[in-house]
Scaffold this motif. Sequence first.
Motif, PDB file in Angstrom:
ATOM      1  N   ALA A  60     -44.474 -64.623  28.037  1.00  0.00           N
ATOM      2  CA  ALA A  60     -44.078 -63.334  28.609  1.00  0.00           C
ATOM      3  C   ALA A  60     -44.248 -63.323  30.130  1.00  0.00           C
ATOM      4  O   ALA A  60     -43.792 -62.399  30.792  1.00  0.00           O
ATOM      5  CB  ALA A  60     -44.902 -62.214  27.983  1.00  0.00           C
ATOM      6  N   GLN A  61     -44.901 -64.354  30.669  1.00  0.00           N
ATOM      7  CA  GLN A  61     -45.099 -64.401  32.122  1.00  0.00           C
ATOM      8  C   GLN A  61     -43.812 -64.849  32.807  1.00  0.00           C
ATOM      9  O   GLN A  61     -43.069 -65.641  32.251  1.00  0.00           O
ATOM     10  CB  GLN A  61     -46.211 -65.393  32.470  1.00  0.00           C
ATOM     11  CG  GLN A  61     -47.538 -65.108  31.809  1.00  0.00           C
ATOM     12  CD  GLN A  61     -48.077 -63.725  32.143  1.00  0.00           C
ATOM     13  OE1 GLN A  61     -48.060 -63.336  33.302  1.00  0.00           O
ATOM     14  NE2 GLN A  61     -48.499 -62.993  31.130  1.00  0.00           N
ATOM     15  N   PRO A  62     -43.584 -64.355  34.021  1.00  0.00           N
ATOM     16  CA  PRO A  62     -42.422 -64.832  34.766  1.00  0.00           C
ATOM     17  C   PRO A  62     -42.523 -66.340  34.995  1.00  0.00           C
ATOM     18  O   PRO A  62     -43.632 -66.867  35.156  1.00  0.00           O
ATOM     19  CB  PRO A  62     -42.510 -64.097  36.108  1.00  0.00           C
ATOM     20  CG  PRO A  62     -43.579 -63.084  35.967  1.00  0.00           C
ATOM     21  CD  PRO A  62     -44.367 -63.360  34.737  1.00  0.00           C
ATOM     22  N   ALA A  63     -41.380 -67.004  35.002  1.00  0.00           N
ATOM     23  CA  ALA A  63     -41.356 -68.467  35.066  1.00  0.00           C
ATOM     24  C   ALA A  63     -42.185 -69.000  36.235  1.00  0.00           C
ATOM     25  O   ALA A  63     -42.915 -69.984  36.099  1.00  0.00           O
ATOM     26  CB  ALA A  63     -39.921 -68.959  35.181  1.00  0.00           C
ATOM     27  N   GLU A  64     -42.080 -68.318  37.376  1.00  0.00           N
ATOM     28  CA  GLU A  64     -42.786 -68.778  38.563  1.00  0.00           C
ATOM     29  C   GLU A  64     -44.290 -68.818  38.324  1.00  0.00           C
ATOM     30  O   GLU A  64     -44.976 -69.776  38.645  1.00  0.00           O
ATOM     31  CB  GLU A  64     -42.484 -67.811  39.699  1.00  0.00           C
ATOM     32  CG  GLU A  64     -42.187 -68.466  41.019  1.00  0.00           C
ATOM     33  CD  GLU A  64     -41.580 -67.455  41.963  1.00  0.00           C
ATOM     34  OE1 GLU A  64     -42.360 -66.815  42.676  1.00  0.00           O
ATOM     35  OE2 GLU A  64     -40.343 -67.273  41.946  1.00  0.00           O
ATOM     36  N   GLN A  65     -44.775 -67.701  37.740  1.00  0.00           N
ATOM     37  CA  GLN A  65     -46.209 -67.590  37.486  1.00  0.00           C
ATOM     38  C   GLN A  65     -46.654 -68.621  36.454  1.00  0.00           C
ATOM     39  O   GLN A  65     -47.729 -69.184  36.555  1.00  0.00           O
ATOM     40  CB  GLN A  65     -46.506 -66.180  36.981  1.00  0.00           C
ATOM     41  CG  GLN A  65     -47.769 -65.598  37.559  1.00  0.00           C
ATOM     42  CD  GLN A  65     -47.754 -64.095  37.386  1.00  0.00           C
ATOM     43  OE1 GLN A  65     -46.721 -63.440  37.508  1.00  0.00           O
ATOM     44  NE2 GLN A  65     -48.895 -63.540  37.077  1.00  0.00           N
ATOM     45  N   ARG A  66     -45.766 -68.809  35.470  1.00  0.00           N
ATOM     46  CA  ARG A  66     -46.079 -69.761  34.403  1.00  0.00           C
ATOM     47  C   ARG A  66     -46.238 -71.159  34.984  1.00  0.00           C
ATOM     48  O   ARG A  66     -47.194 -71.867  34.707  1.00  0.00           O
ATOM     49  CB  ARG A  66     -44.945 -69.721  33.372  1.00  0.00           C
ATOM     50  CG  ARG A  66     -45.335 -70.217  32.021  1.00  0.00           C
ATOM     51  CD  ARG A  66     -44.307 -69.813  30.984  1.00  0.00           C
ATOM     52  NE  ARG A  66     -42.957 -70.242  31.353  1.00  0.00           N
ATOM     53  CZ  ARG A  66     -41.862 -69.515  31.155  1.00  0.00           C
ATOM     54  NH1 ARG A  66     -41.955 -68.314  30.615  1.00  0.00           N
ATOM     55  NH2 ARG A  66     -40.681 -69.973  31.501  1.00  0.00           N
ATOM     56  N   ASN A  67     -45.303 -71.540  35.844  1.00  0.00           N
ATOM     57  CA  ASN A  67     -45.368 -72.876  36.446  1.00  0.00           C
ATOM     58  C   ASN A  67     -46.586 -73.026  37.337  1.00  0.00           C
ATOM     59  O   ASN A  67     -47.251 -74.062  37.338  1.00  0.00           O
ATOM     60  CB  ASN A  67     -44.098 -73.156  37.253  1.00  0.00           C
ATOM     61  CG  ASN A  67     -42.915 -73.354  36.348  1.00  0.00           C
ATOM     62  OD1 ASN A  67     -43.082 -73.691  35.179  1.00  0.00           O
ATOM     63  ND2 ASN A  67     -41.720 -73.110  36.853  1.00  0.00           N
ATOM     64  N   ALA A  68     -46.865 -71.968  38.101  1.00  0.00           N
ATOM     65  CA  ALA A  68     -48.034 -72.017  38.986  1.00  0.00           C
ATOM     66  C   ALA A  68     -49.299 -72.222  38.163  1.00  0.00           C
ATOM     67  O   ALA A  68     -50.183 -72.996  38.524  1.00  0.00           O
ATOM     68  CB  ALA A  68     -48.129 -70.739  39.802  1.00  0.00           C
TER      69      ALA A  68
END
Lengths: 234, 622
Positions: free
Chosen positions: B583-591
């Motif tokens: 559910a996290q935005p992709a950017e946050q997930r990758n970070a």
Amino acid sequence: MADHLTEEEQIETLKRWWNENGRSVVFGVVLALAGYFGYQGWQKHERTQAETASNLYQQFTRGIESAGQGGESGDATRIAAELKQQFGDRIYASQAALTLAGQAAQANDLETAVRELQWVVDNGSEEVLKLVAKRRLASALAGRGELDQALALVQGDVPESFTALYAETRGDILARQGKVREARAAYQLALDKLLPAQANSAQLIELKIKGLGEGATDGAATDEESTESAKESE
Amino acid sequence: MLQSMRDNLKGTAAIILAALFGFIVAITGIDFFTGASGGGSEEVASVNGEKISEVDVSRGVRNQQAQMMAQFGENLPAEALSEDTLRRPVIQQLIAQAVMRQAASESGMVMSKEELNKVIASLPAFQVDGQFSQAAFRNAAARQGMSPAAFQQYIEQSLVVQQYLEGIAGSGFVTAQEAKKFVELSMEERDFDYVVMEVAGLLGEISVTDAEIQQYYDENPAEFARPEMVAVKYIELKPETFAGAIDVSEEDIQAQYQQELKAFQASTQRRAAHIFLEGDADAEKVAEVQAKLAAGESFEALVTAYSDDFASKEMGGDLGFTGGDVFPPEFEEALAALSVNEVSGPVETADGTHFVKLTELTESKVPTLEERRAEIAEALKASRAEREFVTALERMTELAYNAEDLAEVAEELGVTVGTTGLFSSSGGEGITAEPKVVAAAFTPEVKEDRNTSDVIDLAEDHALVLQVTEHQPAGVFALAKVAEQISDKLKREKASAQLAEKAEALQAALAAGGDFALLAEEAGLTLETADKSRRTGFGERGEIVTAAFELSGDLPAVKALKVNSGNRVVLKLRDVRPGNLDAQPAEQRNALLRQLSVLDANNESAAMEKYLQDAADISIGN
């Protein structure tokens, strides 16, 4: 010693000495020279081999880098295979395998990751790289759900410096197997054996302990408290 | 005759020797004969027999200093850059590097000449205008105190070590399953309701006996530990100490005022402009300008037409203000003789010929004695106080050294003695807030032998000397001091015990499926709702949240707990929602993935470093 001898006598002594020891002196010199040149030759050969492997590895990392930036991988996989085949007993082969495994795992290709890591565990030349690879292998296997195999890899003794890392991974696997008590013990061991340079992960491990649920943090305290209140209310 | 034998021997012995020599060189490397790096320099530490010399350490300290300066600039306290501070960490660092270097080289890691040259040529440090420069490389080597060849080898080693480490640090990963688990835990949300049963309302009716207090006091000495404390008396010197006693006479004020008046004349400001003719005066040109001026032509126009002073030419020849000492004397003299807007005749200076114009004259109004009196008196007082301060400080340093009692010194100096209450080594208020004062008071000679302290300079014009008047060793606070605190604590305990039964009853009723809102209302309690709680919180709220998260996720779950204040809390968990990575935005997930794998790789590198160090034979001299 030679002062009172005439020149002829001296030469005579020397000749005698040479007749007695000449053979071994020559032998010694030849041996020393052979050793010297042999060693030099071997060193040169070793250096050439090492440089060839190093250059290959350099090519490999460049390939990986350009692949990371969306470019051509430059046959990184092919070069890694060449390294393993020609220089399997050199560190570069293990390093290439570790790198490929890392890339694969990040792309969620655990099958490749497991294969590469298994190669390092089986064929690696460096003890310390094998220790790293073994734990990573356990984590990749666990990621594929092969929990028993994974657990087997991180059980048993490891050098003190790797105790915390292995214990944490063991805790992860045990937690997934639902063995809460054992998982808690493993995490606790990880906390106890954490190296100063690893202090950053204390919080993460504590969180994992909390995640094990009621009684996992400090079951004793809660029990104590309820008995205490019972006593007080009497 | 001996000569001939020597000649004879030379042949065979020389070959043997040469062979042995060669063998040693081949085996150990030339270092055997030259020393590893520092030559004869003193050994500081050794790693598997490799020497870390004084030269290496001071080079390391210098590099570290340069790096810190580059990073933090001049703001760093000198202490942070001192050799004393840096030495130990640098030695540790050199040892770690040596261990790594040896491990890398032992594992057969090398770099070919071509690769090495490629890398060296690509490093900005050795480039001039984007091109590799042999000179820049040599300079860098010289700065490290190395020959170019040794420096090249040093760089190869560093690169190899880097490669060795990156092999591990760059290949770490977290599996998707691990990341998911992490987010489930760290971003978990829980909804729960709770009531707080306050002890506050009960405290009034509860009594605690002296015997109970005594018992608690006896059983828990650690809670009442009191640190070592001292009280001091002190003499504090500042210029202000003396200002009060200084009378400034009318004559002095008069004299000062007169002096100011003299200085005041000189403070007249004149603004000058000029037409400048450079060098030896071209008489014709000078005459021409003079004639045109006399004919009433505009000064500005002549500036534009004739002046050789390019800086002032654009501004009508303006040179700004002078108090009488900015320009050459001839120039100033001419200027002083002018009235506003008057232009002088030709003025010769060493530079050339000037036609000077006075464009502005500011002459501040001369202040009267009455206007200046208060300020002059204050300034005179301050400067005399400053002088007295310096004298007194010298005298105090002398007297205090031998004094039995500071009171005598104070009397001698005509100042008063101050006193403080007891304070611990963590300091207190007033002068005891000064770390220097506290440190002085706690030195053994001052604390135990009751000597006067050295004179402490708190600032350039603020000094102090002290003497301990009372010394209380560490111990336990007297019962009388803590009785109230104990009484409060015991009352809370008793009140809390009274509430326990009520809390348990409520817990049982809830567990049996009772309605929380209804039960709370019956008990006269306020039902609080805590939705979407995360794992953090402070104070009582934090304790409650922690308890809510300790419950296993099986719903419904009920829990009664006692918080620090003695209050009883009963809570009921309504919902548990693990965090959701997807559910996290992709950017946050990758970070997050990156962060976790970096953390893991760092831990692995630390373990590897420790592993290698454990295996190495390390000795540290001094």
